[in-house]
Design a protein around this motif. Structure first.
Motif, PDB file in Angstrom:
ATOM      1  N   HIS A 161     -17.148  47.408  40.531  1.00 48.78           N
ATOM      2  CA  HIS A 161     -16.056  46.670  41.173  1.00 48.78           C
ATOM      3  C   HIS A 161     -15.684  47.302  42.509  1.00 48.78           C
ATOM      4  CE1 HIS A 161     -12.305  44.420  41.583  1.00 48.78           C
ATOM      5  NE2 HIS A 161     -11.692  45.576  41.819  1.00 48.78           N
ATOM      6  N   ILE A 162     -15.523  48.601  42.525  1.00 51.08           N
ATOM      7  CA  ILE A 162     -15.156  49.298  43.760  1.00 51.08           C
ATOM      8  C   ILE A 162     -16.259  49.176  44.802  1.00 51.08           C
ATOM      9  CG2 ILE A 162     -14.702  51.580  44.745  1.00 51.08           C
ATOM     10  CD1 ILE A 162     -13.368  52.313  42.060  1.00 51.08           C
ATOM     11  N   ALA A 163     -17.504  49.265  44.340  1.00 53.45           N
ATOM     12  CA  ALA A 163     -18.638  49.261  45.263  1.00 53.45           C
ATOM     13  C   ALA A 163     -19.061  47.859  45.684  1.00 53.45           C
ATOM     14  CB  ALA A 163     -19.826  49.976  44.615  1.00 53.45           C
ATOM     15  N   GLY A 164     -18.481  46.837  45.067  1.00 54.11           N
ATOM     16  CA  GLY A 164     -18.861  45.473  45.416  1.00 54.11           C
ATOM     17  C   GLY A 164     -20.233  45.090  44.912  1.00 54.11           C
ATOM     18  N   VAL A 165     -20.635  45.689  43.800  1.00 53.90           N
ATOM     19  CA  VAL A 165     -21.950  45.418  43.215  1.00 53.90           C
ATOM     20  C   VAL A 165     -21.788  44.437  42.063  1.00 53.90           C
ATOM     21  CG1 VAL A 165     -23.916  46.439  42.011  1.00 53.90           C
ATOM     22  CG2 VAL A 165     -22.802  47.677  43.863  1.00 53.90           C
ATOM     23  N   THR A 166     -22.682  43.475  41.981  1.00 57.53           N
ATOM     24  CA  THR A 166     -22.623  42.467  40.926  1.00 57.53           C
ATOM     25  C   THR A 166     -23.792  42.648  39.965  1.00 57.53           C
ATOM     26  OG1 THR A 166     -21.610  40.903  42.466  1.00 57.53           O
ATOM     27  CG2 THR A 166     -22.529  40.000  40.435  1.00 57.53           C
ATOM     28  N   PRO A 167     -23.550  43.184  38.763  1.00 57.06           N
ATOM     29  CA  PRO A 167     -24.649  43.417  37.824  1.00 57.06           C
ATOM     30  C   PRO A 167     -25.160  42.164  37.138  1.00 57.06           C
ATOM     31  CG  PRO A 167     -22.564  44.060  36.834  1.00 57.06           C
ATOM     32  CD  PRO A 167     -22.254  43.691  38.255  1.00 57.06           C
ATOM     33  N   GLY A 168     -24.403  41.068  37.202  1.00 61.72           N
ATOM     34  CA  GLY A 168     -24.837  39.835  36.549  1.00 61.72           C
ATOM     35  C   GLY A 168     -24.205  39.673  35.185  1.00 61.72           C
ATOM     36  N   THR A 169     -24.003  38.427  34.775  1.00 64.08           N
ATOM     37  CA  THR A 169     -23.386  38.121  33.494  1.00 64.08           C
ATOM     38  C   THR A 169     -24.408  38.199  32.370  1.00 64.08           C
ATOM     39  OG1 THR A 169     -21.782  36.661  34.560  1.00 64.08           O
ATOM     40  CG2 THR A 169     -22.087  36.389  32.189  1.00 64.08           C
ATOM     41  N   TYR A 170     -24.008  38.776  31.267  1.00 62.17           N
ATOM     42  CA  TYR A 170     -24.866  38.915  30.091  1.00 62.17           C
ATOM     43  C   TYR A 170     -25.312  37.551  29.596  1.00 62.17           C
ATOM     44  CZ  TYR A 170     -25.976  39.979  25.160  1.00 62.17           C
ATOM     45  OH  TYR A 170     -26.570  40.089  23.929  1.00 62.17           O
ATOM     46  N   ASN A 171     -26.621  37.405  29.383  1.00 63.29           N
ATOM     47  CA  ASN A 171     -27.197  36.173  28.861  1.00 63.29           C
ATOM     48  C   ASN A 171     -27.797  36.478  27.494  1.00 63.29           C
ATOM     49  OD1 ASN A 171     -29.047  34.071  28.180  1.00 63.29           O
ATOM     50  ND2 ASN A 171     -29.137  33.444  30.327  1.00 63.29           N
ATOM     51  N   LYS A 172     -27.149  36.028  26.454  1.00 61.32           N
ATOM     52  CA  LYS A 172     -27.576  36.380  25.099  1.00 61.32           C
ATOM     53  C   LYS A 172     -28.970  35.833  24.774  1.00 61.32           C
ATOM     54  CE  LYS A 172     -25.603  36.689  20.433  1.00 61.32           C
ATOM     55  NZ  LYS A 172     -25.237  38.121  20.479  1.00 61.32           N
ATOM     56  N   HIS A 173     -29.322  34.685  25.338  1.00 64.90           N
ATOM     57  CA  HIS A 173     -30.649  34.114  25.092  1.00 64.90           C
ATOM     58  C   HIS A 173     -31.753  35.080  25.517  1.00 64.90           C
ATOM     59  CE1 HIS A 173     -30.784  30.171  23.387  1.00 64.90           C
ATOM     60  NE2 HIS A 173     -29.861  29.677  24.197  1.00 64.90           N
ATOM     61  N   THR A 174     -31.576  35.664  26.677  1.00 69.66           N
ATOM     62  CA  THR A 174     -32.665  36.473  27.250  1.00 69.66           C
ATOM     63  C   THR A 174     -32.439  37.978  27.154  1.00 69.66           C
ATOM     64  OG1 THR A 174     -31.632  36.384  29.445  1.00 69.66           O
ATOM     65  CG2 THR A 174     -33.218  34.651  28.895  1.00 69.66           C
ATOM     66  N   GLU A 175     -31.209  38.409  26.874  1.00 70.65           N
ATOM     67  CA  GLU A 175     -30.910  39.841  26.921  1.00 70.65           C
ATOM     68  C   GLU A 175     -30.480  40.435  25.583  1.00 70.65           C
ATOM     69  OE1 GLU A 175     -28.686  41.117  30.535  1.00 70.65           O
ATOM     70  OE2 GLU A 175     -28.567  38.957  30.934  1.00 70.65           O
ATOM     71  N   GLU A 176     -30.396  39.633  24.551  1.00 71.91           N
ATOM     72  CA  GLU A 176     -30.030  40.187  23.247  1.00 71.91           C
ATOM     73  C   GLU A 176     -31.139  41.125  22.777  1.00 71.91           C
ATOM     74  OE1 GLU A 176     -28.200  38.633  19.027  1.00 71.91           O
ATOM     75  OE2 GLU A 176     -29.681  37.372  20.016  1.00 71.91           O
ATOM     76  N   LEU A 177     -30.764  42.358  22.489  1.00 68.50           N
ATOM     77  CA  LEU A 177     -31.757  43.376  22.134  1.00 68.50           C
ATOM     78  C   LEU A 177     -31.586  43.906  20.721  1.00 68.50           C
ATOM     79  CD1 LEU A 177     -31.685  45.565  25.390  1.00 68.50           C
ATOM     80  CD2 LEU A 177     -33.170  43.613  24.880  1.00 68.50           C
ATOM     81  N   VAL A 178     -30.368  43.863  20.185  1.00 67.24           N
ATOM     82  CA  VAL A 178     -30.068  44.539  18.930  1.00 67.24           C
ATOM     83  C   VAL A 178     -29.875  43.527  17.802  1.00 67.24           C
ATOM     84  CG1 VAL A 178     -28.569  46.204  17.771  1.00 67.24           C
ATOM     85  CG2 VAL A 178     -28.926  46.358  20.250  1.00 67.24           C
ATOM     86  N   TYR A 179     -30.571  43.771  16.701  1.00 68.13           N
ATOM     87  CA  TYR A 179     -30.513  42.889  15.535  1.00 68.13           C
ATOM     88  C   TYR A 179     -30.339  43.731  14.273  1.00 68.13           C
ATOM     89  CZ  TYR A 179     -32.719  39.865  19.001  1.00 68.13           C
ATOM     90  OH  TYR A 179     -32.989  39.172  20.155  1.00 68.13           O
TER      91      TYR A 179
END
Length: 387
Positions: A247-265
């Motif tokens: 937030h301070i640095a003005g960096v946008t990491p992107g919104t979590y996408n569960k379809h493509t980024e879900e890793l833990v089951y």
């Protein structure tokens, strides 16, 4: 149903058995802790085979198995040696396969020490130990604190590094700072896990914390971590600090996408598989790893339902947040039933915690430091600041 894009890493939390020698009253598996049933080697081999097929087909870079319980070390060491042989046979050609274990540290024989030192199966180990509080008792109601500390010393003496988890619940709330100090002195990374899942309704009333209690404690933990000379890694503070720095640095990491980024089951003893947000909840099961390919599991109606609801929560709770562009929203997306109730009543608890961290960083002169180089190294990544 169209197949979603595939993540390049998968982590399975495997409930090998729920049998346990403790009776922690806040445990979400409490009703099953006396059951000695465990996964069979045939079932485990089937799970490995399905994951091998999936990994080969989709060029998965990392497969990680966390062997969970109950108490995993109530299962004989010989069984883990057989699992290791089976895994090498089936998954030996997969690029990177790792294994972890989560123990309550009440059992640590010489054979366990040797297995851990030799990395027969486990590449890393986590321990669950609150240090303070009165909930982690055995079946006779006796605290096992001294046993755990003695076994931790065995790990230290044998240069076996572990990370720790402490549950943040009613009985540990007043001890949170002391718990962190304990692990900080040992230079042992740790995570506070706010009470977030229950086995029965009485657990919620007995152990759950209020929104303000959780926020206030997390803020205090950040301040304590910031004052530490060693700054031993502390989660989820490290994750939330990443969001504050972005937030301070003005960096946008992107919104979590569960379809493509879900890793833990989570894999239950019977092979049923769930996401981490709605484990064991009727209608949300993804499938069964003993009976289906992992590809079928990812394409299941249960996973689709969970994903759609996760996206709806992000759209609802994150849209007006000032940290929307710097926070991924994964907490909201993967909120459990208890966490969803808190979201509904109070909103996202990350917002005031990130606000607190931003305020502290601004007071410290941190923004001037990061703007000198344009590079920010946070807890989990390296960010390029747009100068």
């Amino acid at each position: 149903m169209a197949s979603p894009a595939r993540p390049n890493a998968v982590q399975l939390v495997v409930k090998l058995s729920k049998y346990c020698n403790l009776r922690c009253s806040y445990c979400y598996e409490f009703k099953y802790l006396s059951e000695k049933r465990r996964m069979s080697l045939l079932q485990i081999g089937t799970m490995f085979q399905h994951m091998a097929e999936y990994a080969y087909k989709h060029e998965i870079e990392q497969l990680d198995f966390i062997w969970h319980g109950g108490e995993p070390f109530m299962i004989p060491v010989d069984y883990y040696e057989e699992i290791a042989d089976l895994q090498k046979k089936i998954l030996g050609d997969v690029a990177c396969v790792t294994n972890g274990v989560q123990s309550n540290m009440t059992i640590m024989t010489n054979r366990h020490i040797k297995m851990l030192k030799d990395k027969t199966l486990f590449d890393y180990m986590g321990i669950s130990f609150d240090v303070y509080g009165d909930q982690r008792v055995d079946i006779k109601g006796k605290l096992r604190t001294n046993t755990v500390i003695n076994n931790m010393q065995k790990l230290v003496d044998n240069d076996i590094y572990v990370g720790a988890i402490a549950v943040l619940a009613r009985n540990t709330l007043d001890h949170a700072i002391k718990i962190y100090d304990f692990y900080d002195k040992l230079s042992m990374s740790m995570r506070f896990l706010p009470f977030y899942m229950s086995s029965f309704e009485d657990q919620v009333s007995e152990h759950a914390l209020t929104y303000n209690e959780i926020v206030g404690t997390l803020n205090q933990l950040f301040d304590r971590w910031a004052q530490s000379e060693s700054a031993t890694p502390l989660e989820p503070i490290g994750e939330y600090m990443d969001y504050a720095i972005a937030h301070i640095a003005g960096v946008t990491p992107g919104t979590y996408n569960k379809h493509t980024e879900e890793l833990v089951y989570l894999v239950d003893i019977d092979g049923s598989i769930w996401g981490i947000s709605e484990p064991y909840k009727a209608g949300y099961q993804y499938g069964n790893i003993f009976k289906q390919s992992f590809e079928e599991i990812l394409d299941s109606a249960g996973r689709e339902k969970t994903t759609i609801e996760a996206e709806a929560r992000i759209a609802h709770y994150c849209k007006d947040c000032r940290f929307q562009d710097s926070c991924t929203g994964s907490f909201v997306a993967d909120a459990t039933t208890e966490q969803q109730n808190m979201l509904s009543d109070h909103g996202c608890l990350l917002r005031p915690v990130i606000e607190h961290i931003v305020t502290r960083l601004m007071e410290s002169g941190f923004p001037q430091e990061i703007m000198k180089t344009g590079i920010v190294r946070t807890n989990n990544t390296t960010l390029q600041v747009p100068l």
